[in-house]
Write a protein that holds these residues in place. Sequence first.
Motif, PDB file in Angstrom:
ATOM      1  N   LEU A 183      29.584  44.158  37.945  1.00 38.94           N
ATOM      2  CA  LEU A 183      30.602  43.564  37.072  1.00 38.94           C
ATOM      3  C   LEU A 183      29.982  42.516  36.148  1.00 38.94           C
ATOM      4  O   LEU A 183      30.296  42.450  34.966  1.00 38.94           O
ATOM      5  CB  LEU A 183      31.724  42.949  37.897  1.00 38.94           C
ATOM      6  CG  LEU A 183      32.661  43.941  38.591  1.00 38.94           C
ATOM      7  CD1 LEU A 183      33.771  43.200  39.317  1.00 38.94           C
ATOM      8  CD2 LEU A 183      33.268  44.915  37.586  1.00 38.94           C
TER       9      LEU A 183
ATOM     10  N   ASP B   6      28.252  43.813  33.212  1.00 41.83           N
ATOM     11  CA  ASP B   6      29.110  44.263  32.125  1.00 41.83           C
ATOM     12  C   ASP B   6      29.598  43.117  31.252  1.00 41.83           C
ATOM     13  O   ASP B   6      30.318  43.331  30.290  1.00 41.83           O
ATOM     14  CB  ASP B   6      30.334  45.005  32.703  1.00 41.83           C
ATOM     15  CG  ASP B   6      29.982  46.445  33.022  1.00 41.83           C
ATOM     16  OD1 ASP B   6      28.911  46.882  32.594  1.00 41.83           O
ATOM     17  OD2 ASP B   6      30.777  47.109  33.703  1.00 41.83           O
ATOM     18  N   THR B   7      29.234  41.902  31.642  1.00 45.11           N
ATOM     19  CA  THR B   7      29.689  40.767  30.833  1.00 45.11           C
ATOM     20  C   THR B   7      28.581  40.349  29.866  1.00 45.11           C
ATOM     21  O   THR B   7      27.495  40.931  29.846  1.00 45.11           O
ATOM     22  CB  THR B   7      30.061  39.565  31.723  1.00 45.11           C
ATOM     23  OG1 THR B   7      28.889  39.146  32.415  1.00 45.11           O
ATOM     24  CG2 THR B   7      31.134  39.945  32.725  1.00 45.11           C
TER      25      THR B   7
ATOM     26  N   LYS C 277      38.768  42.625  43.722  1.00 44.96           N
ATOM     27  CA  LYS C 277      38.312  42.375  42.355  1.00 44.96           C
ATOM     28  C   LYS C 277      37.411  43.492  41.882  1.00 44.96           C
ATOM     29  O   LYS C 277      37.490  43.979  40.762  1.00 44.96           O
ATOM     30  CB  LYS C 277      37.524  41.061  42.322  1.00 44.96           C
ATOM     31  CG  LYS C 277      38.358  39.945  41.785  1.00 44.96           C
ATOM     32  CD  LYS C 277      37.503  38.786  41.400  1.00 44.96           C
ATOM     33  CE  LYS C 277      38.424  37.622  41.074  1.00 44.96           C
ATOM     34  NZ  LYS C 277      37.829  36.335  41.332  1.00 44.96           N
ATOM     35  N   LEU C 278      36.541  43.878  42.817  1.00 46.49           N
ATOM     36  CA  LEU C 278      35.559  44.900  42.520  1.00 46.49           C
ATOM     37  C   LEU C 278      36.227  46.214  42.145  1.00 46.49           C
ATOM     38  O   LEU C 278      35.936  46.817  41.105  1.00 46.49           O
ATOM     39  CB  LEU C 278      34.763  45.098  43.795  1.00 46.49           C
ATOM     40  CG  LEU C 278      33.390  45.623  43.639  1.00 46.49           C
ATOM     41  CD1 LEU C 278      32.602  44.629  42.841  1.00 46.49           C
ATOM     42  CD2 LEU C 278      32.791  45.781  45.018  1.00 46.49           C
TER      43      LEU C 278
ATOM     44  N   GLY D  55      38.207  45.910  38.928  1.00 50.46           N
ATOM     45  CA  GLY D  55      37.344  45.929  37.751  1.00 50.46           C
ATOM     46  C   GLY D  55      36.972  47.355  37.385  1.00 50.46           C
ATOM     47  O   GLY D  55      37.072  47.780  36.236  1.00 50.46           O
TER      48      GLY D  55
ATOM     49  N   GLN E 125      40.252  49.473  36.419  1.00 44.96           N
ATOM     50  CA  GLN E 125      40.866  49.085  35.154  1.00 44.96           C
ATOM     51  C   GLN E 125      39.947  49.404  33.986  1.00 44.96           C
ATOM     52  O   GLN E 125      40.402  49.738  32.907  1.00 44.96           O
ATOM     53  CB  GLN E 125      41.235  47.607  35.180  1.00 44.96           C
ATOM     54  CG  GLN E 125      42.453  47.386  36.079  1.00 44.96           C
ATOM     55  CD  GLN E 125      42.809  45.932  36.235  1.00 44.96           C
ATOM     56  OE1 GLN E 125      41.965  45.055  36.004  1.00 44.96           O
ATOM     57  NE2 GLN E 125      44.035  45.652  36.649  1.00 44.96           N
ATOM     58  N   LYS E 126      38.645  49.341  34.268  1.00 45.84           N
ATOM     59  CA  LYS E 126      37.680  49.693  33.237  1.00 45.84           C
ATOM     60  C   LYS E 126      37.929  51.134  32.780  1.00 45.84           C
ATOM     61  O   LYS E 126      37.700  51.488  31.635  1.00 45.84           O
ATOM     62  CB  LYS E 126      36.258  49.550  33.798  1.00 45.84           C
ATOM     63  CG  LYS E 126      35.189  49.404  32.739  1.00 45.84           C
ATOM     64  CD  LYS E 126      33.888  48.948  33.355  1.00 45.84           C
ATOM     65  CE  LYS E 126      32.926  50.104  33.505  1.00 45.84           C
ATOM     66  NZ  LYS E 126      31.712  49.753  34.222  1.00 45.84           N
TER      67      LYS E 126
END
Lengths: 183, 715
Positions: free
Chosen positions: B88, B91-92, B465-466, B469, B472-473
Motif C-alpha cells: 500500500l 502505491d503512495t 485496511k489492507l 485498499g 477499493q483499488k
Amino acid sequence: MKGVVFNLLEEIVTLHYGLSAWDELLEKTQLEGAYTSLGSYPDTDFWKLVAAAAAAKGKSDDEIVRWFGRGALPLLAKRYPHFLTPHTHTRAFLLTLNDIIHPEVRKIYPGADVPVFDFDISTPDSLAIGYKSARKLCAFAEGMIEGAAVHYGERVEITQPQCMKHGDEQCLLICSFQSATQR
Amino acid sequence: MTSAMEPHAAWQKRYERERKARLEAEAIAEKSTRELYELIQNLKKAAAELRQAKEAAQAASVAKGNFLANMSHEIRTPMNAIIGMTELVLDTELTDTQHEYLAMVREAGNSLLSLLNDTLDFSKIEAGKLELDSDVFGLRERLGDAMKSMAFRAHGKGLELAYHVHSEVPDALLGDASRLRQIVVNLVGNAIKFTTQGEVVLDVACTSQTDATADIHFTVTDTGIGIPANKLESIFDSFEQADMSTTRQFGGTGLGLAISSRLVELMGGRIWAESEPGRGSGFHFTVKFSLAAERPSEAQPPQTVFPHDVRALIVDDNATNRLILNEMLSNWGMQATSVATVAEGLAALRAAYDARQPIHLVITDCHMPGEDGFDLAEKINRNSQLADIQLIMLTSGSEPDDIRRCEQLGVVAHLLKPVKQSELLDAIGLALGLQVTEAEMPLEEARKLGALRILLAEDSIVNQKLALGLLQKHGHDVTVANNGKQAVAAIDGECFDLVLMDIQMPEMDGLEATAVVRAKEMKSGRHVPIIALTAHAMAEDRERCLKAGMDGYVSKPIRARELFDTIAALIATEVPAQSGKTPPAMQGQATTEPATSADALIHWTVALQTAQGNQDFLKELVQLLLEESARLFVEIHAAIKEQDAKTLQRAAHTLKSSLKALGASSVAQAAERLETIGRENRLSDANAAASLLHQRFDPLKIELLAFLAGETTIA
C-alpha cells in the motif's frame, strides 16, 4: 493339574506302602500312570486316585488329601530348599506363598493354576488364611501347613469355620502356632 | 533271553536308574523353563519400553507438527501486515530512494514467506500429511504461467528462458497442477540461480501413453556452473547444496530440491540430475498423469490450422527459441522460416518478396546482439515493399520503454517471453485478422470483474485496511464487519455479491457465521459466495472451510492475484447473472471511432482497460478524475503562491498518476513537468508549467464531460 502333583503323590504312596501299592491304585483306577512333572493332566485323574486310596484305607477323600499335603511338604523342601531356609517359623514361611513361591511355580510350570491366599495378619501367633479355588483343595492346604509346622518344629492347630464344600463363598483356615518345645 | 529270567534286584536297579534319569530330565527342563521365563520377561519389558518410547516420539512429532502449524500461523499474520502495508505504501507518493527501499522490504517479505511455505511443506511431507489434489488442468497453460513467473528473474540476469512442450504431449490432465508448478518453479528457479549466462530451457515430452494415462518427462537444462558427479545423488537430500561454499555464494536452504524430490515421489515419478561441471546441468523428472475426460477451462483450444499459404519468419538469436517457435508455427500449418539475425531476416523477407511468395508475419525477438528487434521493425516500416508485414515482438519486459517503442513502431503484439502457445496463437490471429480463439473468456478477461458489492468480515484493523485498499483499488464497494455476528447481521440487511470471511474472529468466528448464513439461505434460496481468509495454511483448514459451507479459500497474507483469481472463478460459476453480463464495452455498438492518434488527449482504450472493461466503472473513474483534478488545481495554485515546493510536487504527482491511469498521457506529461519543478525546487518555472498544464487539461475536460454525457461511445 500339573504332573508334579501326581509325582509327589506317587512318591508318598510308594514311601509308605511300597511300589506295589501305587501299582494297585493305578490298576483300580484304570489310569496309565505315566506322569511327568512338567505335563498337565486332568483333575479327575487325581480325584480317582484319592478315591481309590480312601477306599483302600477306609478313610474320607479329605483325610487322604490332608495326609498327602502333610507328606508332600518335606519332599518339596528337599527339592526346593531355598524357599524354606530363609525362615524359622511356619507363619513367616506361609506369608511368602503369594509373592514368592507361587510366582516361582508359575515360572517353572507355565500355565500352573495356583491359588491366591488372603492372609489376615492382625494377630502375631496365628494366621487366618482365606482360600478360594474351584478345586476346593483346602484339605491339601491344611496338610501342607501341618507339614510346614513339622519342618519348623512347631505345632499348629487349624480350625476351619468356613468351607466352600459347605456352601461358603470361601474357605477360611485359622492357624494357631506354638513352639513344640514350649510344652 | 527273556526278562522273566532276570533277578528282581536287576529290575529294581534299572527302575531306580530310569527314575533318576527322569527326575534329572525334569529338573533340567524346569531350569530351562525358568530361564526361558526370565528371557521372555526381559523381552516383554524391552518391548514395553520400546512401545513407550515410540508413543513418546509420536506424541513429540505431533506436537512438533502442531507447533509448526501454529508458528506458521503466527508468522503469517504479521507477515501479512508487513507485505500488505508495504504494498500500500508503495502505491503512495514516495521518493525514488524510499520506493527502492520499500521494494526491497517487499522482496524480503516475499522471500521470507516462501521460505516459510517451504519449511511447512517439507514438514508436512516428512509427516506424511501432504495430500495431492486431483483436478483437471491444461498442461501448456499452467506451465506457461509458471515459466512467466520466472521470466523477470531470468531476464534480469540476461538469460534466455524458454519452454517447449512437444506436440504429442496430451494437454488435458488430471493431477495436482499447483504441486507440479512448485516442482517446475523450484527446478527452473535453481537453474536460473546457478546460471550466469546462456539459457534455461524446460522441455516436456511424453514417453508413453495409454487410453487412461500418460508418462510425462520434464527436463530443465541450463548452461550454468553444473554439479560435480559425486554430488548428483545427494543434492536431493534435505538441506544439501552441491557444497557449503555454494550456499555461501548463492544462499538458499537447499529445501527446494528435497521438496521437489518428495513431491515427484508422491506423484509416482522419478527425479534425477545429470551434469558436467562448467557446462550446465539437466534436471529430469517424470510424472504419470491420468488423462482428463473433460477439457479444463484453461486448456488449449483444439489445434487451430491457419490457411496453408501463411508464411512466417522467425528472427531470434537463440537457437532453442527458434526451434520452439518453428515447431509451434508448423503445427498450426504455417510455413515458417527461421533466422538468427536481423540482416538475415531482411534478406529472407526481400527474397520472398522477389519470389512472389511474400512473408505475412514476422515474429522477432526484441533483444539481440547487434541489430535488435526494433531495428528490424524500423527497417520493415521504411521499406514500402514490406509494408504489409505484421510484426509480433517477443520482449523480456525488463525495459519499460520497450512497450512504448513497440506501439510507436506499429508492432501488432508484444509478448513477454517465454511465450505461451495460447498467447502466440491469439497474437497471430490478431495479426492476420483471423478469429482463432474460441468464444471462451480468457483468464485475463475473467479477472476484469465488474464492481462488486463485497462484505469484508475481519477483526484485525490492519488486515481490514489492507483488504479494503486492495478491493477499493479495483473499484469494489466494500462494507466492513468486525466479527461474525456483525457479518450475519449485514448479510441479513443487504444483498452482497461476495463475502470475504476471516476465520478467527471474536464473538462469532467465520465458520460459525458461515453456517448461520447458509442455514438462513435454506429458506431464502439465495447463495452468497463466501471466501475464507485465513492464516492457517494446512489442507485440513481448507476442508473445514468448505465443510462449513464456504465456497473458496484465500490464505493470508492476501495476494492480489490469488484473491482476484479466486473471486473471478467464484463469480463466474456462482453468479450466472454476473458472468453472463457482457460489459457495455463489448456490445459492438461503436458509432464514433475514438481518437487514437498520437496527439490524442485521452487514450480511451487504456482508460477502459484501467476500468477493467467496464464502462460504468470508467464513468465513475472519469467523474473522480474531474473532481480530484479540480481539488488538485486549487492545491497547485496555492502551493505556487506560497512557494511550497513539496506540496506542489505531491499534488502534481497525484494528478499525473490519475491522468496516466486514464491514458491522458500528454496532459500527464505537463503535470509531470510541474512535479519535477516541485521536486527540484525551481518554483520560478512553476507558473509557465502550470499554464501549459491548464492549456492541455481544458480540452481534455471537455472531452471527459462529453463522455459522461454519453456523447462519446467507446468500443
